[in-house]
Design a protein around this motif. Structure first.
Motif, short mmCIF file in Angstrom:
data_model
loop_
_atom_site.label_atom_id
_atom_site.label_comp_id
_atom_site.label_asym_id
_atom_site.label_seq_id
_atom_site.Cartn_x
_atom_site.Cartn_y
_atom_site.Cartn_z
N GLU A 101 34.70 -28.06 38.79
CA GLU A 101 33.89 -28.50 37.66
C GLU A 101 33.36 -29.89 37.91
O GLU A 101 33.97 -30.69 38.63
CB GLU A 101 34.71 -28.50 36.36
N TYR A 102 32.20 -30.18 37.28
CA TYR A 102 31.68 -31.54 37.31
C TYR A 102 30.96 -31.82 35.99
O TYR A 102 30.14 -31.02 35.53
CB TYR A 102 30.71 -31.75 38.48
N ASN A 103 31.27 -32.97 35.38
CA ASN A 103 30.65 -33.39 34.13
C ASN A 103 29.66 -34.51 34.41
O ASN A 103 30.01 -35.52 35.04
CB ASN A 103 31.72 -33.88 33.14
N TYR A 104 28.45 -34.35 33.93
CA TYR A 104 27.44 -35.40 34.05
C TYR A 104 27.65 -36.46 32.97
O TYR A 104 28.10 -36.15 31.86
CB TYR A 104 26.03 -34.81 33.89
N ASN A 153 27.36 -25.34 31.46
CA ASN A 153 27.93 -25.66 30.14
C ASN A 153 28.87 -24.55 29.68
O ASN A 153 28.83 -24.11 28.51
CB ASN A 153 26.83 -25.90 29.11
N ASN A 166 25.11 -30.56 30.90
CA ASN A 166 26.10 -31.64 30.77
C ASN A 166 27.29 -31.37 31.68
O ASN A 166 28.03 -32.29 32.01
CB ASN A 166 26.57 -31.76 29.32
N LYS A 167 27.46 -30.09 32.04
CA LYS A 167 28.62 -29.71 32.84
C LYS A 167 28.25 -28.50 33.68
O LYS A 167 27.58 -27.58 33.20
CB LYS A 167 29.80 -29.39 31.93
#
Length: 840
Positions: A101-104, A153, A166-167
């Protein structure tokens, strides 16, 4: 063919499938429409069994075959080949499935680079999970991965690129093989003059051709049956969901034929292959006897082995598919062409025979062969898939070896050795030399620091040649870093302090000015010059001597039967003597002549001048501490003596010297007469004369100034002492009776004092060498750096919370005052610094 290749030569891709039995080479390119054009292809069998079960055992022999394939393809396309794409297989295959996972920081459009970085996050996470569960002695290396599902997301999406999010997240399956398997492949192609452009897993390469993406919604198994291994992958719901392998394949059939028909391995291979296409097989055994047998006989011989292999393949497929059979199975590879292989596999999978089939010409419809004699065959599926995989993974990663460990780095075309070091978790402390522990103490209330020794810098090499942290990385390069070292901790002794070597006290001993070094107390305790200063010590000059210590310093033997006076008051050997105090004693024995501790001519002149300014031409010792009457008497006496002419003093001295000589002769005459003990008693005439001389001794008495306030250095005064002593002693009538000779030890000590210098880097109390404190702004927050007199960019990592090993495939951005910064660049107060991972 040359016309067809015009304008395409720079886009050609070389893929080599290094199998257990054959090495297949393919050169081609992909068109804008997605078709793959094969411009050259060749196959070469291993001369010996240099590979077993998909792993190279004899690197040199495999390299020879790879080199032959390369040269043959170069002839066909009439141009050199330098890079190659390869695939790995082996009996110890590990797979790990995980979620990345990666969150902006804020809603952002997803780019292709973001997706590649997410892949690398998943690979690193899978590597960590494998390391935790690894119950073998192998060190595993990632050879391929496939994305199972992608999320935008938290919603399932087929493709993430171009969407705002966002993700982002993905389920990823990562495959690993032991490092020695990968190292063998790299070594073999390296010896053949090729560098690896891309590495993948054999079933991943095969599935790119055998099962197109529009088929992957179905629950299908792909089996790549080679000579040493049977590699398996499963597709379902549009993704590859599992990989597997069993260490059984075509070579076991060949070995059975070797034993039955008494032939070598090459002839057994001929028998096996001929039985799949001809009704009768002709061969020659090791006795040179020729035979002809029907193919059915070979089928019967190998039937049990085929049954066992297909049974194990079916069990593995069902295991990978969650305990149930698949909807269909495709078989590729030369081993799958063995008689009854697909039929028996269908039986064990409980599938109709038509749902287990060899894939060759059917899956190569989008592949065009420019060579007319090439037949589309299952054997060609994997090498073509290796080439196609290059386009999917092109420029995503480069592989290097860092201190013996193989690493995969996301390639942003700006990678340097420091990037590899950071991703490997190599501390910046190991890159830059470290100073030994500093020594902090105070001297007379002033803070003092002595720096430790500087350590050795890291030794960095790239492919065996000297390099530095900013040297660009190359694909498949070998980086070696020997960590930097820390220097020795600071060491310092009392004798090295300037306060010991050049700070002096002056006493007046029997009318002469004497310079003595100031003693130093450490934490309230008097310590010798050899004392090793410790961290936190409080050092102060002691402002007094004892009479005994003065005598020891001058190396004289005091007559304790005679009175000792300090400032004209009766004293003893333990009496304290302060700056400018006078001492009167009787010397029994003295070995010093022209002693270096006598005051210099300049000191005497300066003292006389200072006394004249105070209205007194002569002074003895610390007048403030003498009684008023003693002071007046002493001044009157000295004024009277000073008013005499020097010639009169000399005449008086000569007279007394003659008188002393006559007394001495009289004494010797009386002893010769052997008189009684009472008659032998005799007044100590020479000493009386000496005492009288001390009262008439002429000298210049000037005010002493502490060495700290004089412009002249201690070294300059030292050089002038002999000049003064020779002038002074010229008029000293006692010179003939007292042999003054400086002792060896005192000379040695004074010479050490004279020659000593206070090293700037080892404790000099200069402002420029004090610890320097600077304040910089890092990521909009102030950061204070201390403990050094200068700082470089990399020092900020000791003060901020920034995990350099947590790259997760991202490049590190470092700026100083808005421009790119170097790790070794010096920083100053007020600099604005930014350090962050390049966001996706």
């Amino acid at each position: 063919m040359m016309n067809v290749l015009d304008g395409k030569k720079e886009n050609l891709v070389l893929g080599i499938d290094i199998g257990t039995r054959n090495v297949v080479g393919t050169v081609g390119y992909r068109t804008d429409e997605g078709k793959f054009i094969v411009v050259a292809q060749t196959v070469k069998e291993h001369v010996t069994r240099a590979m077993l079960d998909g792993q190279i055992h004899d690197i040199g022999r495999v390299a020879q075959v790879v080199s032959w394939v390369k040269e043959e393809l170069e002839v066909q396309i009439n141009q050199p080949l330098t890079e190659v794409c390869i695939a790995a297989a082996g009996r110890v295959l590990k797979t790990v499935t995980c979620r990345a996972e990666y969150n902006y920081p804020e809603e952002t459009v997803v780019t292709g680079e973001d997706i590649h970085t997410l892949d690398l996050i998943g690979v690193e996470k899978a590597q960590d999970l494998l390391n935790e569960k690894n119950d073998t002695n192998y060190k595993f290396y990632c050879v391929g991965y496939s994305v199972v599902k992608s999320y935008l997301n938290d919603d399932l999406f087929t493709s993430l690129e171009g969407h705002k999010a966002n993700k982002i997240a993905e389920d990823i399956i990562v495959t690993f093989l032991p490092e020695d398997v990968v190292d063998g492949l790299y070594s073999a192609v390296g010896q053949a003059g090729l560098s690896v452009a891309n590495l993948t897993l054999e079933p991943i390469a095969a599935i790119n051709v055998a099962i197109p993406e529009n088929f992957r919604m179905l629950n299908i198994a792909l089996v790549d049956v080679g000579a040493g291994t049977s590699d398996i992958c499963i597709t379902k719901e549009g993704s590859i969901t599992a990989y597997g392998m069993i260490p059984h394949a075509g070579d076991e059939l060949t070995e059975e034929i070797v034993q039955q028909y008494l032939v070598d391995f090459q002839m057994a291979e001929h028998i096996k292959l001929s039985s799949t296409i001809d009704d009768e097989v002709t061969y020659e055994d090791i006795m040179s006897i020729k035979h002809s047998i029907p193919s059915e006989e070979v089928w019967e011989l190998t039937d049990k082995v085929v049954d066992r292999i297909t049974s194990e393949v079916a069990e593995k497929i069902i295991e990978l598919n969650g305990g149930q059979t698949v909807s269909a199975t495709f078989v590729v590879g030369g081993g799958g062409k063995v008689h009854n292989f697909t039929k028996k596999l269908a039986e064990y999978l409980n599938l109709p025979e038509e749902r287990v089939a060899l894939r060759g010409e059917e899956v190569l419809k989008e592949v065009t062969f420019l060579q007319e004699d090439i037949k589309k065959d299952p054997l060609l599926v994997t090498p073509i898939g290796i080439c196609l995989n290059y386009y999917d993974k092109k420029n995503n990663f480069i592989m290097i070896r860092f201190n013996g460990e193989r690493m995969k780095l996301y390639d942003n075309n700006r990678l340097t050795i420091v990037d590899a070091a950071l991703q490997a978790g190599f501390s910046n402390d190991k890159l830059f030399p470290r100073s030994g522990k500093a020594l902090n103490f105070t001297v007379n209330g002033n803070k003092r620091i002595v720096r430790g020794e500087v350590g050795e810098p890291a030794v960095i090499t790239l492919n065996g040649k000297p390099a530095n942290i900013n040297t660009p990385l190359e694909p498949n390069c070998n980086v070696e870093i020997i960590p930097s070292t820390q220097g020795e901790r600071a060491r310092y002794t009392i004798s090295e302090l300037e306060e010991y070597t050049s700070s002096i006290m002056t006493f007046i001993v029997n009318g002469r000015l004497i310079n003595c070094p100031k003693f130093l107390e450490v934490n309230g305790v008097l310590e010798p010059s050899s004392y090793a200063i410790q961290d936190g010590d409080i050092i102060e000059n002691r402002g007094f001597y004892t009479v005994e210590q003065v005598a020891e310093f001058m190396d004289v033997d005091i007559d304790l039967d005679e009175d000792i006076y300090v400032n004209n008051r009766l004293a003893d050997m333990n009496s304290l003597v302060y700056e400018n105090f006078s001492i009167e004693w009787t010397v029994k024995e003295c070995h010093i002549e022209n002693a270096s501790y006598y005051a210099s001519d300049e000191q005497i002149k300066e003292r006389k001048y200072q006394e004249s300014l105070r209205g007194a031409s002569i002074g003895l010792g610390n007048y403030e501490q003498s009684s008023e009457n003693d002071f007046d008497e002493e001044v009157e006496k000295k004024v009277e003596l000073e008013s005499k002419e020097i010639s009169e003093v000399n005449e008086e001295a000569e007279a007394k010297e003659a008188e002393a000589k006559e007394a001495k002769e009289a004494k010797e005459a009386k002893e010769a007469k052997e008189t009684s003990d009472d008659e032998l008693e005799y007044s100590d005439t020479p000493i009386e004369v000496e005492d009288e001389l001390s009262e008439t001794e002429l000298y210049f008495d000037v005010e002493y100034q502490d060495c700290d306030t004089l412009e002249e250095t201690f070294d300059e005064e030292y050089e002038k002492m002999d000049e003064y002593n020779s002038i002074f002693e010229k008029n000293d009538s006692r010179k003939n009776d007292i042999d003054l000779e400086i002792s060896y030890d005192l000379k040695k000590n004074l010479d050490e004092v004279k020659d000593s210098s206070y090293n700037v880097n080892h404790g000099e109390n200069e402002e420029s060498e004090e610890e320097k404190e600077i304040i910089v702004t890092v990521n909009n927050s102030p950061v204070t750096l201390t403990d050094k007199n200068s700082y470089v960019f990399v020092d900020i990592f000791d003060k901020i919370n920034f995990d350099l090993s947590n790259s997760q495939g991202r490049g590190i951005i470092t700026t100083i005052n808005g421009r790119d910064a170097r790790f070794t660049e010096e920083i100053h107060t007020g600099d604005k610094i930014e350090v962050y991972w390049k966001e996706m």
